[in-house]
Scaffold this motif. Structure first.
Motif, mmCIF file in Angstrom:
data_model
loop_
_atom_site.group_PDB
_atom_site.id
_atom_site.type_symbol
_atom_site.label_atom_id
_atom_site.label_comp_id
_atom_site.label_asym_id
_atom_site.label_seq_id
_atom_site.Cartn_x
_atom_site.Cartn_y
_atom_site.Cartn_z
ATOM 1 N N ASN A 57 5.322 6.158 -8.593
ATOM 2 C CA ASN A 57 5.164 4.846 -7.970
ATOM 3 C C ASN A 57 6.417 4.342 -7.264
ATOM 4 O OD1 ASN A 57 2.422 4.062 -8.266
ATOM 5 N ND2 ASN A 57 2.811 3.870 -10.464
ATOM 6 N N ASN B 200 9.758 -3.759 -2.889
ATOM 7 C CA ASN B 200 8.508 -3.819 -3.639
ATOM 8 C C ASN B 200 8.604 -4.996 -4.599
ATOM 9 O OD1 ASN B 200 6.306 -3.495 -5.311
ATOM 10 N ND2 ASN B 200 6.677 -1.344 -5.737
ATOM 11 N N GLU B 201 7.870 -6.049 -4.313
ATOM 12 C CA GLU B 201 7.849 -7.232 -5.176
ATOM 13 C C GLU B 201 6.453 -7.394 -5.743
ATOM 14 O OE1 GLU B 201 9.333 -10.362 -2.572
ATOM 15 O OE2 GLU B 201 11.309 -10.168 -3.534
ATOM 16 N N ASP B 202 6.296 -6.981 -7.002
ATOM 17 C CA ASP B 202 4.999 -7.055 -7.683
ATOM 18 C C ASP B 202 3.904 -6.355 -6.884
ATOM 19 O OD1 ASP B 202 6.065 -8.546 -9.843
ATOM 20 O OD2 ASP B 202 5.899 -10.386 -8.644
ATOM 21 N N GLY B 203 4.252 -5.224 -6.275
ATOM 22 C CA GLY B 203 3.284 -4.435 -5.530
ATOM 23 C C GLY B 203 3.178 -4.774 -4.060
ATOM 24 N N GLU B 204 3.719 -5.911 -3.641
ATOM 25 C CA GLU B 204 3.709 -6.283 -2.226
ATOM 26 C C GLU B 204 4.902 -5.620 -1.546
ATOM 27 O OE1 GLU B 204 1.267 -7.837 -0.697
ATOM 28 O OE2 GLU B 204 0.222 -8.179 -2.587
ATOM 29 N N HIS C 168 0.159 -3.665 0.362
ATOM 30 C CA HIS C 168 0.281 -3.525 -1.087
ATOM 31 C C HIS C 168 0.452 -2.055 -1.451
ATOM 32 C CE1 HIS C 168 -0.729 -3.845 -5.367
ATOM 33 N NE2 HIS C 168 -0.364 -5.113 -5.238
#
Length: 110
Positions: free
Chosen positions: A35, A92-96, A8
Protein backbone atom coordinates in the motif's frame (compact mmCIF):
# COMPACT_ATOMS: atom_id res chain seq x y z
CA UNK A 1 4.09 23.02 -1.51
CA UNK A 2 0.99 23.05 -3.73
CA UNK A 3 -0.80 19.72 -3.97
CA UNK A 4 -3.21 18.50 -6.67
CA UNK A 5 -5.83 15.93 -5.60
CA UNK A 6 -5.74 12.89 -7.87
CA UNK A 7 -8.17 10.44 -6.24
CA UNK A 8 -8.29 7.71 -3.63
CA UNK A 9 -5.80 4.91 -3.04
CA UNK A 10 -8.58 2.38 -3.69
CA UNK A 11 -8.77 3.69 -7.28
CA UNK A 12 -5.41 1.99 -7.87
CA UNK A 13 -5.27 -1.83 -7.70
CA UNK A 14 -2.63 -3.47 -5.51
CA UNK A 15 0.57 -3.86 -7.57
CA UNK A 16 -1.01 -1.71 -10.26
CA UNK A 17 -1.07 1.82 -11.64
CA UNK A 18 -3.32 4.58 -12.87
CA UNK A 19 -2.36 7.57 -15.02
CA UNK A 20 -2.85 11.26 -14.40
CA UNK A 21 -2.62 13.71 -17.30
CA UNK A 22 -0.95 17.01 -16.52
CA UNK A 23 0.14 19.95 -18.69
CA UNK A 24 3.70 18.65 -18.21
CA UNK A 25 2.89 15.12 -19.39
CA UNK A 26 1.43 11.84 -18.23
CA UNK A 27 2.24 10.69 -14.68
CA UNK A 28 1.92 7.05 -13.59
CA UNK A 29 0.79 6.56 -10.00
CA UNK A 30 1.65 3.13 -8.57
CA UNK A 31 0.38 1.21 -5.55
CA UNK A 32 2.63 -1.51 -4.17
CA UNK A 33 1.51 -4.70 -2.44
CA UNK A 34 2.35 -2.92 0.85
CA UNK A 35 0.00 0.00 0.00
CA UNK A 36 2.85 2.41 -0.69
CA UNK A 37 2.13 4.95 -3.41
CA UNK A 38 4.70 6.36 -5.86
CA UNK A 39 4.41 8.62 -8.90
CA UNK A 40 6.82 8.80 -11.85
CA UNK A 41 6.72 9.89 -15.47
CA UNK A 42 4.89 7.29 -17.55
CA UNK A 43 7.64 6.53 -20.05
CA UNK A 44 10.59 4.21 -19.86
CA UNK A 45 13.95 5.96 -20.39
CA UNK A 46 14.92 3.20 -22.85
CA UNK A 47 12.30 3.30 -25.63
CA UNK A 48 9.42 5.22 -24.06
CA UNK A 49 7.25 2.26 -23.04
CA UNK A 50 4.29 3.04 -20.79
CA UNK A 51 5.52 2.12 -17.31
CA UNK A 52 1.92 2.24 -16.07
CA UNK A 53 1.35 -0.98 -18.07
CA UNK A 54 4.31 -2.73 -16.45
CA UNK A 55 4.53 -5.25 -13.64
CA UNK A 56 4.93 -3.81 -10.13
CA UNK A 57 7.16 -5.82 -7.78
CA UNK A 58 8.42 -4.51 -4.49
CA UNK A 59 9.29 -0.85 -5.04
CA UNK A 60 9.99 -1.24 -8.75
CA UNK A 61 8.18 -1.61 -12.06
CA UNK A 62 9.25 -3.65 -15.08
CA UNK A 63 8.68 -1.95 -18.43
CA UNK A 64 6.37 -4.00 -20.67
CA UNK A 65 8.48 -3.37 -23.81
CA UNK A 66 12.00 -4.55 -23.01
CA UNK A 67 11.92 -5.58 -19.34
CA UNK A 68 13.88 -2.65 -17.94
CA UNK A 69 13.34 -2.40 -14.19
CA UNK A 70 12.73 1.12 -12.85
CA UNK A 71 12.86 2.09 -9.17
CA UNK A 72 9.61 3.70 -8.06
CA UNK A 73 11.52 5.50 -5.29
CA UNK A 74 14.28 7.09 -7.38
CA UNK A 75 13.11 6.76 -10.99
CA UNK A 76 16.45 5.17 -11.91
CA UNK A 77 16.92 2.06 -14.02
CA UNK A 78 18.15 -0.85 -11.93
CA UNK A 79 20.75 -3.47 -12.76
CA UNK A 80 23.01 -2.94 -15.76
CA UNK A 81 20.58 -0.56 -17.51
CA UNK A 82 21.22 3.20 -17.54
CA UNK A 83 18.64 6.00 -17.45
CA UNK A 84 15.98 7.50 -15.26
CA UNK A 85 12.58 9.17 -15.16
CA UNK A 86 11.43 11.97 -12.88
CA UNK A 87 9.70 11.11 -9.64
CA UNK A 88 6.76 13.14 -8.39
CA UNK A 89 6.06 13.69 -4.69
CA UNK A 90 2.86 11.96 -3.50
CA UNK A 91 0.88 12.64 -0.35
CA UNK A 92 -1.51 10.07 1.14
CA UNK A 93 -3.90 11.48 3.73
CA UNK A 94 -6.32 8.81 4.92
CA UNK A 95 -6.35 7.30 1.44
CA UNK A 96 -6.84 10.58 -0.43
CA UNK A 97 -3.92 11.03 -2.83
CA UNK A 98 -2.31 14.25 -4.04
CA UNK A 99 0.76 15.00 -6.15
CA UNK A 100 3.07 17.98 -5.68
CA UNK A 101 2.70 20.69 -8.28
CA UNK A 102 6.32 21.79 -7.71
CA UNK A 103 7.60 18.30 -8.60
CA UNK A 104 5.79 18.52 -11.93
CA UNK A 105 7.19 21.96 -12.69
CA UNK A 106 10.75 20.91 -11.85
CA UNK A 107 10.45 17.81 -14.02
CA UNK A 108 9.15 19.86 -16.95
CA UNK A 109 11.95 22.42 -16.61
CA UNK A 110 14.77 19.87 -16.85
Amino acid sequence: MNWIAIGHIDDIPLRGARCVRTPQGKIAVFRTAENEVFAIEDHCPHKGGHLSQGIVHGRAVTCPLHNWVISLETGRALGADQGEVHTIAVRNEDGELSIALESLMLAAAE
